[in-house]
Design a protein around this motif. Structure first.
Motif, PDB file in Angstrom:
ATOM      1  N   ALA A  92      45.978  39.416  33.091  1.00 13.16           N
ATOM      2  CA  ALA A  92      47.107  40.105  33.725  1.00 13.16           C
ATOM      3  C   ALA A  92      47.697  41.109  32.748  1.00 13.16           C
ATOM      4  CB  ALA A  92      48.147  39.093  34.152  1.00 13.16           C
ATOM      5  N   THR A  93      47.852  42.300  33.195  1.00 15.93           N
ATOM      6  CA  THR A  93      48.105  43.390  32.265  1.00 15.93           C
ATOM      7  C   THR A  93      49.335  44.184  32.694  1.00 15.93           C
ATOM      8  OG1 THR A  93      47.089  45.331  31.288  1.00 15.93           O
ATOM      9  CG2 THR A  93      46.627  44.935  33.581  1.00 15.93           C
ATOM     10  N   GLU A  95      51.128  48.183  33.394  1.00 11.47           N
ATOM     11  CA  GLU A  95      50.696  49.454  33.976  1.00 11.47           C
ATOM     12  C   GLU A  95      50.220  50.430  32.912  1.00 11.47           C
ATOM     13  OE1 GLU A  95      53.654  51.058  36.479  1.00 11.47           O
ATOM     14  OE2 GLU A  95      52.318  52.506  37.427  1.00 11.47           O
ATOM     15  N   ILE A  98      46.600  50.092  32.103  1.00  6.54           N
ATOM     16  CA  ILE A  98      45.717  50.602  33.154  1.00  6.54           C
ATOM     17  C   ILE A  98      45.684  52.120  33.112  1.00  6.54           C
ATOM     18  CG2 ILE A  98      45.225  50.574  35.626  1.00  6.54           C
ATOM     19  CD1 ILE A  98      47.022  48.046  35.739  1.00  6.54           C
ATOM     20  N   ILE A  99      46.837  52.725  32.913  1.00  9.86           N
ATOM     21  CA  ILE A  99      46.903  54.184  32.815  1.00  9.86           C
ATOM     22  C   ILE A  99      46.036  54.653  31.650  1.00  9.86           C
ATOM     23  CG2 ILE A  99      48.420  56.123  32.219  1.00  9.86           C
ATOM     24  CD1 ILE A  99      50.626  54.679  33.820  1.00  9.86           C
ATOM     25  N   TYR A 102      42.383  54.610  32.479  1.00  6.71           N
ATOM     26  CA  TYR A 102      41.954  55.694  33.353  1.00  6.71           C
ATOM     27  C   TYR A 102      42.041  57.041  32.661  1.00  6.71           C
ATOM     28  CZ  TYR A 102      40.971  52.865  37.400  1.00  6.71           C
ATOM     29  OH  TYR A 102      40.389  51.965  38.265  1.00  6.71           O
ATOM     30  N   PHE A 109      38.202  48.884  36.063  1.00  3.90           N
ATOM     31  CA  PHE A 109      39.184  48.039  35.383  1.00  3.90           C
ATOM     32  C   PHE A 109      39.374  46.810  36.251  1.00  3.90           C
ATOM     33  CE2 PHE A 109      42.840  48.203  32.293  1.00  3.90           C
ATOM     34  CZ  PHE A 109      43.319  46.942  32.552  1.00  3.90           C
ATOM     35  N   PHE A 110      38.934  45.695  35.735  1.00  2.54           N
ATOM     36  CA  PHE A 110      39.009  44.453  36.517  1.00  2.54           C
ATOM     37  C   PHE A 110      39.907  43.453  35.808  1.00  2.54           C
ATOM     38  CE2 PHE A 110      35.878  44.926  39.862  1.00  2.54           C
ATOM     39  CZ  PHE A 110      35.155  46.018  39.419  1.00  2.54           C
TER      40      PHE A 110
ATOM     41  N   HIS B   3      53.572  35.934  35.688  1.00  7.08           N
ATOM     42  CA  HIS B   3      52.318  36.640  35.930  1.00  7.08           C
ATOM     43  C   HIS B   3      52.589  37.880  36.751  1.00  7.08           C
ATOM     44  CE1 HIS B   3      49.049  33.779  34.738  1.00  7.08           C
ATOM     45  NE2 HIS B   3      50.109  33.051  34.556  1.00  7.08           N
ATOM     46  N   LEU B   4      51.753  38.834  36.571  1.00  2.00           N
ATOM     47  CA  LEU B   4      51.802  40.010  37.431  1.00  2.00           C
ATOM     48  C   LEU B   4      50.894  39.768  38.616  1.00  2.00           C
ATOM     49  CD1 LEU B   4      51.442  42.995  34.954  1.00  2.00           C
ATOM     50  CD2 LEU B   4      53.307  42.662  36.532  1.00  2.00           C
ATOM     51  N   ALA B  90      43.482  60.364  38.531  1.00  2.00           N
ATOM     52  CA  ALA B  90      42.346  59.489  38.220  1.00  2.00           C
ATOM     53  C   ALA B  90      41.719  58.895  39.480  1.00  2.00           C
ATOM     54  CB  ALA B  90      42.782  58.378  37.258  1.00  2.00           C
ATOM     55  N   TRP B 137      35.402  49.425  44.323  1.00  2.00           N
ATOM     56  CA  TRP B 137      36.652  50.132  44.017  1.00  2.00           C
ATOM     57  C   TRP B 137      37.873  49.435  44.585  1.00  2.00           C
ATOM     58  CZ3 TRP B 137      36.742  52.843  39.925  1.00  2.00           C
ATOM     59  CH2 TRP B 137      35.558  53.421  39.469  1.00  2.00           C
ATOM     60  N   ASN B 139      38.256  46.302  44.393  1.00  4.06           N
ATOM     61  CA  ASN B 139      38.543  45.246  43.435  1.00  4.06           C
ATOM     62  C   ASN B 139      38.987  45.757  42.070  1.00  4.06           C
ATOM     63  OD1 ASN B 139      37.914  42.360  44.485  1.00  4.06           O
ATOM     64  ND2 ASN B 139      36.379  43.677  45.410  1.00  4.06           N
ATOM     65  N   ASN B 140      38.971  47.073  41.928  1.00  5.91           N
ATOM     66  CA  ASN B 140      39.455  47.655  40.679  1.00  5.91           C
ATOM     67  C   ASN B 140      40.964  47.754  40.710  1.00  5.91           C
ATOM     68  OD1 ASN B 140      37.817  49.338  38.450  1.00  5.91           O
ATOM     69  ND2 ASN B 140      36.553  48.893  40.228  1.00  5.91           N
ATOM     70  N   VAL B 141      41.570  47.504  39.554  1.00  4.41           N
ATOM     71  CA  VAL B 141      42.991  47.750  39.407  1.00  4.41           C
ATOM     72  C   VAL B 141      43.161  49.222  39.078  1.00  4.41           C
ATOM     73  CG1 VAL B 141      44.945  47.223  37.932  1.00  4.41           C
ATOM     74  CG2 VAL B 141      43.430  45.413  38.653  1.00  4.41           C
ATOM     75  N   HIS B 142      44.120  49.872  39.715  1.00  6.23           N
ATOM     76  CA  HIS B 142      44.304  51.306  39.503  1.00  6.23           C
ATOM     77  C   HIS B 142      45.778  51.603  39.331  1.00  6.23           C
ATOM     78  CE1 HIS B 142      44.348  55.612  40.227  1.00  6.23           C
ATOM     79  NE2 HIS B 142      43.058  55.628  40.023  1.00  6.23           N
ATOM     80  N   PRO B 143      46.139  52.503  38.410  1.00  3.55           N
ATOM     81  CA  PRO B 143      47.569  52.710  38.129  1.00  3.55           C
ATOM     82  C   PRO B 143      48.345  53.326  39.270  1.00  3.55           C
ATOM     83  CG  PRO B 143      46.219  54.309  36.940  1.00  3.55           C
ATOM     84  CD  PRO B 143      45.279  53.303  37.541  1.00  3.55           C
ATOM     85  N   MET B 146      49.133  50.843  43.345  1.00  2.00           N
ATOM     86  CA  MET B 146      49.513  49.445  43.303  1.00  2.00           C
ATOM     87  C   MET B 146      50.996  49.261  43.535  1.00  2.00           C
ATOM     88  SD  MET B 146      47.632  48.682  39.733  1.00  2.00           S
ATOM     89  CE  MET B 146      48.044  46.972  39.818  1.00  2.00           C
ATOM     90  N   TYR B 148      53.571  46.516  42.235  1.00  3.87           N
ATOM     91  CA  TYR B 148      53.670  45.345  41.366  1.00  3.87           C
ATOM     92  C   TYR B 148      54.743  44.405  41.866  1.00  3.87           C
ATOM     93  CZ  TYR B 148      50.906  47.316  37.615  1.00  3.87           C
ATOM     94  OH  TYR B 148      49.897  47.827  36.871  1.00  3.87           O
TER      95      TYR B 148
END
Lengths: 140, 154
Positions: A92-93, A95, A98-99, A102, A109-110, B3-4, B90, B137, B139-143, B146, B148
């Motif tokens: 768990a990360t 933001e 993640i930025i 990218y 990014f999993f 947790h996030l 991105a 894609w 399943n990918n985390v993307h800034p 999302m 939160y």
């Protein structure tokens, strides 16, 4: 037929074992190479002929973190020329991480799955995609 | 322990392809496997580029053919990368094509691409490859895609 290997950059032996078990569970035939430090990964990329399928890299590593490792790979002409998809793998990360991933033009990014079943599915998802993606080193 | 957790909103699929028959196949395939997905279709990269600049939503993915009238897919990719606003978005950029030539693939990989995927020859192959691509894609985390929420574990 030589299957291109999966490269995993990770430090925790328990996690490495889990990934290995998951890979076996889903029937991965490809070699999987584990590196506990970015320099070892770089050495592999620059001293072997193989064009790996993917690099799966933890962000939090002793020594260079995942971002620094990707930057080193990108800065090395031999390693960069292999065009290996660089995929981040993290608990768990936040933001900003993640930025950053990218910004570095990563290929994925999993978040680390919570269950073994999810781990198997995630690994399968990653491999299904990159096996479908054509690559200059693996096309006649 | 904190947790996030996150929820992903899937933005539109941006498709750039100038073959009307191809477009219909792809549209139909996406409708089959992801009926809720929104698809934005462009015949040229210039039209797609303008859309990307103007839209307020974060597209989910760009599926771009390699051979296109006027600007090629590869030139389009470089154009996006050269624009700071679009670069920071991105958006995963995937070549989605029938073009196999090694030279084209090598050239494509000189840019920052997130895949080079063949469409396949049959509708079933198209379904399968799109499903694999979307699943990856999703399943990918993307800034930028999302929401939160912080939650506490007991």
């Amino acid at each position: 037929m030589n299957l291109s290997p999966i490269l995993v950059v990770a430090d925790d032996p328990d996690e490495i074992e889990l990934i290995n078990d998951a890979a076996y569970d889903i029937g991965i035939k490809r070699p999987i190479h584990y590196f506990r430090h970015g320099d070892a990964l770089l050495e592999f990329l620059t001293t072997t002929d193989t064009a790996p399928l993917v690099i799966l890299c933890e962000i939090n590593m002793p020594g260079d973190n995942g971002f620094e490792i990707q930057q080193k790979v990108a800065a090395n002409p031999v390693a960069r020329h292999k065009c290996v998809p660089f995929i981040y793998w993290s608990t768990a990360t936040n933001e900003s991480e993640i930025i950053r991933a990218y910004d570095l033009a990563s290929h994925g990014f999993f978040l680390k799955p919570n269950t073994f079943q999810d781990l198997c599915e995630t690994l399968k998802t990653i491999l299904d995609y990159w096996q479908k993606s054509l690559h200059p080193k693996r096309v006649e | 322990m904190t947790h996030l957790s996150y929820m992903t909103r899937i933005g539109p699929v941006v498709l750039i392809n100038d073959d009307k028959e191809d477009i219909e196949f792809i549209r139909s395939a996406i409708q089959t496997i992801r009926p809720d997905y929104q698809l934005e279709i462009f015949l040229t990269t210039d039209e797609a580029y303008n859309f990307l600049l103007e839209t307020e939503v974060q597209p989910f993915i760009i599926l771009c053919d390699v051979m296109l009238p006027a600007k090629s897919g590869i030139e389009f990719r470089d154009q996006i990368d050269a624009n700071p606003f679009l670069k920071q978005k991105a958006i995963p950029f995937v070549f989605f094509t029938s073009v196999i030539g090694k030279d084209k693939i090598k050239k494509a990989y000189r840019s920052t691409i997130q895949g080079y995927v063949l469409k396949g020859h049959t509708f079933d192959q198209l379904l399968k490859v799109l499903d694999i691509t979307f699943t990856y894609w999703e399943n990918n985390v993307h800034p930028n895609n999302m929401e939160y929420s912080l939650w506490q574990l007991g």
